[in-house]
Design a protein around this motif. Structure first.
Motif, mmCIF file in Angstrom:
data_model
loop_
_atom_site.group_PDB
_atom_site.id
_atom_site.type_symbol
_atom_site.label_atom_id
_atom_site.label_comp_id
_atom_site.label_asym_id
_atom_site.label_seq_id
_atom_site.Cartn_x
_atom_site.Cartn_y
_atom_site.Cartn_z
ATOM 1 N N TRP A 209 0.831 -1.199 0.000
ATOM 2 C CA TRP A 209 0.000 0.000 0.000
ATOM 3 C C TRP A 209 0.870 1.255 0.000
ATOM 4 N N ALA A 210 1.905 1.263 0.829
ATOM 5 C CA ALA A 210 2.792 2.430 0.890
ATOM 6 C C ALA A 210 3.505 2.640 -0.440
ATOM 7 N N LEU A 211 3.972 1.574 -1.054
ATOM 8 C CA LEU A 211 4.655 1.707 -2.341
ATOM 9 C C LEU A 211 3.719 2.246 -3.418
ATOM 10 N N ASP A 212 2.461 1.857 -3.353
ATOM 11 C CA ASP A 212 1.494 2.294 -4.361
ATOM 12 C C ASP A 212 0.916 3.679 -4.105
ATOM 13 N N HIS A 213 0.855 4.104 -2.828
ATOM 14 C CA HIS A 213 0.155 5.341 -2.513
ATOM 15 C C HIS A 213 1.014 6.449 -1.903
ATOM 16 N N VAL A 214 2.041 6.101 -1.196
ATOM 17 C CA VAL A 214 2.886 7.126 -0.570
ATOM 18 C C VAL A 214 3.962 7.604 -1.535
ATOM 19 N N PHE A 215 4.548 6.655 -2.245
ATOM 20 C CA PHE A 215 5.631 6.988 -3.179
ATOM 21 C C PHE A 215 5.064 7.162 -4.573
ATOM 22 N N VAL A 216 4.463 8.301 -4.818
ATOM 23 C CA VAL A 216 3.873 8.579 -6.118
ATOM 24 C C VAL A 216 4.947 9.204 -6.996
ATOM 25 N N THR A 217 5.251 8.525 -8.097
ATOM 26 C CA THR A 217 6.271 9.012 -9.012
ATOM 27 C C THR A 217 5.635 10.017 -9.959
ATOM 28 N N PRO A 218 6.149 11.264 -9.976
ATOM 29 C CA PRO A 218 5.578 12.255 -10.879
ATOM 30 C C PRO A 218 5.880 11.892 -12.333
ATOM 31 N N GLU A 219 4.992 12.332 -13.196
ATOM 32 C CA GLU A 219 5.218 12.108 -14.618
ATOM 33 C C GLU A 219 6.448 12.891 -15.049
ATOM 34 N N PRO A 220 7.390 12.233 -15.743
ATOM 35 C CA PRO A 220 8.592 12.954 -16.162
ATOM 36 C C PRO A 220 8.266 13.990 -17.226
ATOM 37 N N ALA A 221 8.896 15.158 -17.118
ATOM 38 C CA ALA A 221 8.721 16.203 -18.117
ATOM 39 C C ALA A 221 9.404 15.759 -19.404
ATOM 40 N N ALA A 222 8.831 16.117 -20.525
ATOM 41 C CA ALA A 222 9.363 15.670 -21.818
ATOM 42 C C ALA A 222 10.801 16.124 -22.030
ATOM 43 N N GLU A 223 11.114 17.333 -21.559
ATOM 44 C CA GLU A 223 12.457 17.858 -21.792
ATOM 45 C C GLU A 223 13.465 17.392 -20.739
ATOM 46 N N LYS A 224 13.023 16.814 -19.660
ATOM 47 C CA LYS A 224 13.932 16.410 -18.594
ATOM 48 C C LYS A 224 14.217 14.917 -18.709
ATOM 49 N N THR A 225 15.444 14.541 -19.022
ATOM 50 C CA THR A 225 15.789 13.136 -19.188
ATOM 51 C C THR A 225 16.904 12.696 -18.247
ATOM 52 N N GLU A 226 17.413 13.591 -17.425
ATOM 53 C CA GLU A 226 18.510 13.230 -16.544
ATOM 54 C C GLU A 226 18.018 12.419 -15.347
ATOM 55 N N GLU A 227 18.905 11.577 -14.823
ATOM 56 C CA GLU A 227 18.603 10.757 -13.650
ATOM 57 C C GLU A 227 18.603 11.615 -12.389
ATOM 58 N N ALA A 228 17.785 11.239 -11.433
ATOM 59 C CA ALA A 228 17.764 11.941 -10.150
ATOM 60 C C ALA A 228 18.994 11.530 -9.346
ATOM 61 N N SER A 229 19.548 12.479 -8.623
ATOM 62 C CA SER A 229 20.702 12.160 -7.785
ATOM 63 C C SER A 229 20.219 11.378 -6.571
ATOM 64 N N PRO A 230 21.117 10.630 -5.908
ATOM 65 C CA PRO A 230 20.701 9.848 -4.738
ATOM 66 C C PRO A 230 20.073 10.689 -3.636
ATOM 67 N N GLU A 231 20.428 11.963 -3.532
ATOM 68 C CA GLU A 231 19.855 12.834 -2.507
ATOM 69 C C GLU A 231 18.421 13.230 -2.830
ATOM 70 N N GLU A 232 17.996 13.083 -4.096
ATOM 71 C CA GLU A 232 16.660 13.480 -4.513
ATOM 72 C C GLU A 232 15.676 12.307 -4.544
ATOM 73 N N VAL A 233 16.129 11.123 -4.193
ATOM 74 C CA VAL A 233 15.311 9.922 -4.292
ATOM 75 C C VAL A 233 14.674 9.610 -2.938
ATOM 76 N N ASP A 234 13.408 9.199 -2.986
ATOM 77 C CA ASP A 234 12.731 8.787 -1.761
ATOM 78 C C ASP A 234 13.401 7.540 -1.201
ATOM 79 N N MET A 235 13.381 7.427 0.128
ATOM 80 C CA MET A 235 14.016 6.301 0.808
ATOM 81 C C MET A 235 12.982 5.545 1.610
ATOM 82 N N VAL A 236 13.000 4.224 1.500
ATOM 83 C CA VAL A 236 12.167 3.384 2.350
ATOM 84 C C VAL A 236 13.105 2.510 3.177
ATOM 85 N N VAL A 237 12.870 2.516 4.469
ATOM 86 C CA VAL A 237 13.648 1.696 5.394
ATOM 87 C C VAL A 237 12.732 0.586 5.878
ATOM 88 N N LEU A 238 13.107 -0.651 5.573
ATOM 89 C CA LEU A 238 12.333 -1.812 5.985
ATOM 90 C C LEU A 238 12.928 -2.311 7.293
#
Length: 189
Positions: A36-65
């Motif tokens: 449920w958390a993966l499907d509802h809490v971590f909502v991935t925004p639609e990528p902008a057409a002009e933006k193709t670069e990868e997100a840096s590790p500091e910009e990525v959501d973190m899940v601690v199991l």
């Protein structure tokens, strides 16, 4: 600037990456909470057409199991005439601890695999020992998580009073918001 320009500006605004802890145990309820958390809490925004670069590790959501195993306590028990106390040998204690660690590792591996299916999420595991209620609350504070997600077994008031409830305890003692994911309707009783 009209209303549509303002909404575009808000979408373009960077949000702070979330750090979410999900408490895991052997139950299907905790895996349901993770899904449920993966499907509802971590909502991935639609990528902008002009933006193709990868997100840096500091910009990525973190899940601690996190999985907390209760410590193995070997009690003495009376055996034979006269009630002589018998204690578990060191090899038995070590064997039980090893089995607990293997079970915890398998459980966290299964949960980690679920997280790998979700893009733009970094996942890590944490195995602790002690009282699950206390250790989970301590971990949320030490790791500065933004949200704690726990599953609910759907216990009634009486059962919860006698058995205790990790989710109930965490809602009152964790230093961050707590999301309790109830079981799906078909399994709730």
């Amino acid at each position: 600037m009209d209303g549509s320009d303002q909404s575009k500006m808000m979408v373009m605004k960077k949000r702070k990456p979330m750090r979410v802890m999900v408490a895991m145990d052997e139950s299907d309820f905790s895996f349901h909470a993770l899904k449920w958390a993966l499907d509802h809490v971590f909502v991935t925004p639609e990528p902008a057409a002009e933006k193709t670069e990868e997100a840096s590790p500091e910009e990525v959501d973190m899940v601690v199991l996190v999985h907390v195993q209760e410590p193995f306590v070997h009690y003495g028990f009376p055996a034979g005439p006269g009630g002589t106390a018998v204690y578990a040998t060191t090899t038995v204690v070590e064997s039980v601890r090893k089995a607990q660690e293997e079970n915890s590792a398998a459980l966290l591996s299964r949960a980690l695999q679920m997280c790998k299916e979700k893009p733009n999420i970094k996942a890590e595991t944490l195995m602790l020992e002690g009282d699950p209620k206390d250790r989970i609350c301590q971990a949320t504070e030490q790791m500065h998580v933004d949200l704690l997600v726990v599953g609910s077994r759907g216990l009634g008031t009486i059962k919860r009073a006698f058995l205790g409830s990790v989710s109930d305890y965490c809602t009152h003692h964790a230093k961050c918001p707590v999301l309790i994911v109830k079981p799906p309707k078909e399994t709730a009783k």
